[in-house]
Structures are given as structure tokens and as C-alpha cells.
Design a protein around this motif. Sequence first.
Motif: not given
Lengths: 488, 254
Positions: B2-3, B27-32, B123-126
Motif C-alpha cells: 500500500r502506498v 496499481e499496475n505495479a501491484g500497489c494499492t 528503485t523500489v518496485l523495479h
Amino acid sequence: MQQQSMFFKARATATLADVGLQANLRQAKGKFVDSRAQAVADYDRENEGDFEALRLAGEAIRKRVVDDLDSWLEVFEERATARGASVLWARDGQEICDLVLDIARTHGVQKVIKSKSMLSEEAGLNQALEAAGVRPVETDLGEYILQIAGNEPPSHIIAPVMHKNVDQVADLFARTHGTPRQTAIPALTREARAVLREHFVSAEMGISGANFLIAETGSAALVTNEGNGRMVSSLPKVHVVITGIEKIVPTLADFATLMRLLPRSATGQVISNYVSLLTGKARGSAEESTTAATDATDATDGPEHVYFILVDNGRVGLLGSEFQSMLACIRCGACLNHCPVYQTIGGHAYGWVYPGPMGSVLTPLLRGVEKALDLPQASTLCQQCSVVCPVRIPLPELLRKLRERQTRAGLRPRGERLAWRLWAWLAARPGCYDLATRAALRYLNWLAGGRERIEVLGIAPGWSAGRDFPAPQGKTFRQLYRQQTKPR
Amino acid sequence: MRVALFVTCLVDLLRPSIGFAAIKLLENAGCTVEVAATQTCCGQPAYNGGDRAAAIALARKTIAEFEHCQRDQGCAYLVTPSGSCADQIRNAYPALLADDPAWQSRAEHLAARAYELTDFLVTVLHVESVPGDFAGSVSYHDSCSGLRGLGIREQPRALLALVPGLTLREMPAAEECCGFGGAFSIKFGAISAAIAEKKCVNARLAAADALVGGDLGCLLNIEGKLRRMGDRHTRVLHVAEVLAGVSTADATPN
């Protein structure tokens, strides 16, 4: 020098329409910025990417001096005096003029040759000398051009005549020297040299600044490209060095470190054409025993009388303050060369001796915050100045602190203060902020009238005089987000 | 993961599509993605304007909002589509609150978790793919605070390289300031516009279909100057819009 910093905006705006100046600024920017970048890249290649380490070393040396300035000044005074120089102290520009005139009278001086000295600009020394019947002759080519152009102020701290092009100089030389007009730079340089040579051999006194004062040896270091500094400091029988008290470095080794930084940062040179160290007066000079003069190991050339005038002119006020790091400045000009604002308006608009980012910090501090209100504001805070500063002075942070000082002192215009207060009040209250942004949007949407851009922005005419304002999309993000996430 | 998304005041007011593009990318990178409804401005205009008290007040507000998102919604990071706001949160907040140990540690806590959008994605989600596509060429303008304050240079370029159909054509002096400078652009409008003109001349030398950047302030300045110079066709887009594929008709009303 008469300070004109309060007219910054009007003067700056006028420069934008000066086609010749703009061409000169473009050319100079290309030269300085590209040359420095090349010099840094070369240094990094030869030293495994160590220019940043060099900047850290430069910063440490300057910090060590400034943190303990009084002690280093005492060391310098003792060592310089031991080598036969006189060390004098000036609190302000008036005291500089008084001391120089005293020295001139003592030695019966009628003509002074000068190498570049920004302190003499701070003091308006040339005018004081002329008023006292002593003729000053500038020998730095740029400064000489400014002098014969009717005592124009410099527009750059190391390239004082950057605002003039070859054609303007050609006209000036032909008019002043009564010679046929020539436009080749080598020919113009030869012409100036012929004129200056007469003055070099006839002047009784030389005046120079100092790029550094070396405490260890009591020496002044002169960094020049024209050799005039060496002539000024060695031909006349009297030499006067005028410089700021902050110019001290502890040792010759520290000087060597800073000399790796200074020419690269200033002009992109590995080393300047001339580096001179002036240490004391000529040994075996007239007053000493005549046998000394025949001693082959003793230098018998150089001036018989050497004076250092070390100047405060507001600098002591920075010690112990949040602006102390500004005293580390070594006057390379890199922050001017890389500043988008300086590149666009040149140096004269800043209204005093020092332009660009370092000038926008120094002028208010040395002359009074209330006398240079625009200068700390006249920056986009793009941070490029602090990236290129050889001694890592946090110039954007200092500019911001000066803005804070203006705010605390109530020096900002009333309308601006009210606007800030209203905005800050709203931003702290999300409900009110929401209403205010919607009202602002209604205004902007009305101005746009369905078109893609707003050509006249009533609330910010400063913006739309020179560019359009892209029309907003119509609703705030919050409005749209609420609609989207509302449970259906 | 979650971000919390910090939309920024300019995006909220003028170009919400950038905020939605950021949500789509995250969201596309898997975050809420959580958006605090009470957010307004990070306080950078006050900080740069010399109003330290207002800057401190807004810093505390933003810090408290993030703590709320972290506590109640489990947000691990704060992400913002602006190098300038991220620079403010990461570098200025701890300095502004240095006199107050309790607040300073809260500021450091947020600073360690605050990211500019492209920096976060790389850097964080690659991330290795992005939803957008773009038929044409773009040049990239490096905004000052992101570049010199946070060292963001490669991240947006690496992401743009993932966009199918997109060619990057670098402009000369991409790292030079566009002349925006926040309130500077209004206080010294003539100087600001003259600097913007140089940026536009360089941008047009790249002969790209669009100029892309990571800060809306700079983009407004550059687009405004391009249009005033008579350039009606070079599009000016936020990097999030391009990466998310919302850069066509839905992004800018034509």
C-alpha cells in the motif's frame, strides 16, 4: 561603488531587449560552461573521478580558516611583517581610500598602476585617487577597457568586460588612442599593451588584489592570465595589496589544493597563465645595508615597500551567523557562469560589485538586506550554483535564508505578505482549501473559455506578459477522485 | 504493497489526469493506492518564499497525514508525481524541523519513505513494463529539484524506454533550468519567460513530438512559452501521463 541594487527589476528587464548584450552573454556562457565541464571531466579521468573529493578538500580548507579567522589573520600579520611588509586594517571602503592616499602621499606617488582588485571596486578607490590628484591606470585588459569607457562598472568578477564585444572595444580604442580602428583581438591586445607599457615603467606605485593570502609564509597569491599582475607587483617601488580578510589559507599546500579548483572552476584552465606569490619587500632594498644588495642569494628585485590592506567592509558581520559559509567564497565566478538568471541578464542589473548567486548573497549581507530586496528573490533556486561551487557553498540555502530574513523584518510588499498569509491559512484547512481551489478553477475556466490556453492571466500578469498559461482540465483531482470512489 | 499518493497542489488544481496516471502506474505495479482527502500542499512555495512558519505548519500537516495513512491503512511509502515536492518532503522537512527533536524524527521517518514517482517505480518496485504506449518521439526535461535535489536522471528515461513505440530524442542542455522557479515566474516574469524561451529553443532542436517532464510547474512554463512562440503542435506531457497511456485525447482537451 554606488549601489544600484534597488533598481534590479527595471535594469534586468532592460537587458532582455539589448540584442548585443544577449549575444555576448550567449557566447560567454558557452565558453565558460563548456570549458569547466571539460576541465572537470579531464580531472576525473586522470584522477579516477576525484573532482568531488577535491571540492570537499577545498571546502574543508576554507571552513578551517573561516572558523578561526582571527587566529589565522594574526599568523599572517606576523609572518608578513617579518618579511618586511606593513599590514594595515580597513573597516570599510572609506578607510581603504584613506590608507591608500596616505601611502601615496608618503611616497610622493603621482601615478598608480592597478591589477584587478574587487575591494577597490567596493571602495570606489579610483574616484578617490583621482580626486586627490593621483592618476590610477587599470592594467587588466578588461578593467582597462572599462576605465577608458568612462569608468563603467565590471559585469563579471573575473571577466569584467564580458558585456562588450570586439566591435565596441575597437570603436573605443580608436576613439581613445587616436589610432586606426582594428578589429582583430591580437591587434587590439598589442595596442593596449603598447599604451600600458608606458604606464608600467613610469608609475611609482602598484595596487593589486590577492586571490589568496598564505598565512604560513605571509604571502599574497595572484592568479592572472595576462601577466599584468606580475608587472604591477614588481616594477613600481611601492606595492599595495588590498584584499578581504577572508582570503587567508593556512599553508602553501592548502594553496596548491585550492589552485587545482580555482582555474578549473573559473575558466576551465588546468592552471592560469601566471601564478605569482608576493612575499615581503625586496631584500637589500635602499634602506638596508648596501652589502645585502650584492648578496647573490637575496632577491634584490621587487618593490621596496609592500603594504597589505586587509578589509572588513561588512565581512565580520557574517562570522558566527547562519551566513558564515559565504566567507569561504574564492571568487571563481562559476556560480555566475552557470546561473540561468545571470546568463539571461548579465551582471550590471545586480547593481553592485558582485553579481549572480554569490552577489545576491553577498550584496545584502555586506550592504544591508533592505538595500537589495530583489537580489535574494531573483533566483529560481535551480541549485546549479551549489553543484559547481568549488568550495561547496550552499548558495540556494543562503538565498532562502535571506528571503526568510526579509519576511521576518517585514520587508516584503504588503500585497505579497497578504497573499502568502491567505494561502497558508487555506492550505492548513482542507475544507476551505477545497472551496478556494474550486473558486480558482471557476475563474481559470472562465478565462480559458473552452480554449486550450489563457493568454492574459489577470491575477498574475507577470506570467502571461511573456507566455501563455495552459488551461486547466476543468475539475480538481479531489472532485474527480471523490466521484470515482463514491460507492455506487 | 500500500502506498499513499501525494497528488500535489498543482496537479490537483490544473491537471488531475497526472494524479490518475500515477494511480494507474502504481496499481499496475501491484500497489494499492490511498489518497488522503485532507492533503493540500507540501509547503514548498512558503519555504522558498521565506515564510518559514507556514512551511513548518504544512510540513507537520503532511507528516501527520502520512502517519495516519501508515497507521490506519498500512501505507509503507509516500509517492508523489513531482521531484520538487519529493525534494521538499525528503530534504527540507528534516531541516525545517531540526529544532524540535520529536518532530524531526517524525520528519526523518517520512523522508525515508517519500519518493518521486519514477524513482519509486524504478528503485523500489523495479517495474519492467508500463501500461502506456506512444507512437512518436519525446524529449525529456530534467527538473531542477528532482535532478539536483534527489539525483533523478536515469529513472524516468529507463521507464520511457519501456513504452512501446516511443523514441527518446534528447534535447541540448536538458538539465538546465526552464526558468519556472515557482513565485519567481510571477515576480520576475520577464526574466523567467526569457529563460523559458531558451529551454523551448533547445526543446525544438530535439524535433520531438512531445516534451516530457516530471514536474507540472516546469511543464506549464514550457508549454506556455511554446504556445506563445507559436508552436501549436509540440505536446507537453507529464512523464506519468506517457507511462500510463493517458496522454492522448483524455489528457489534454483539444
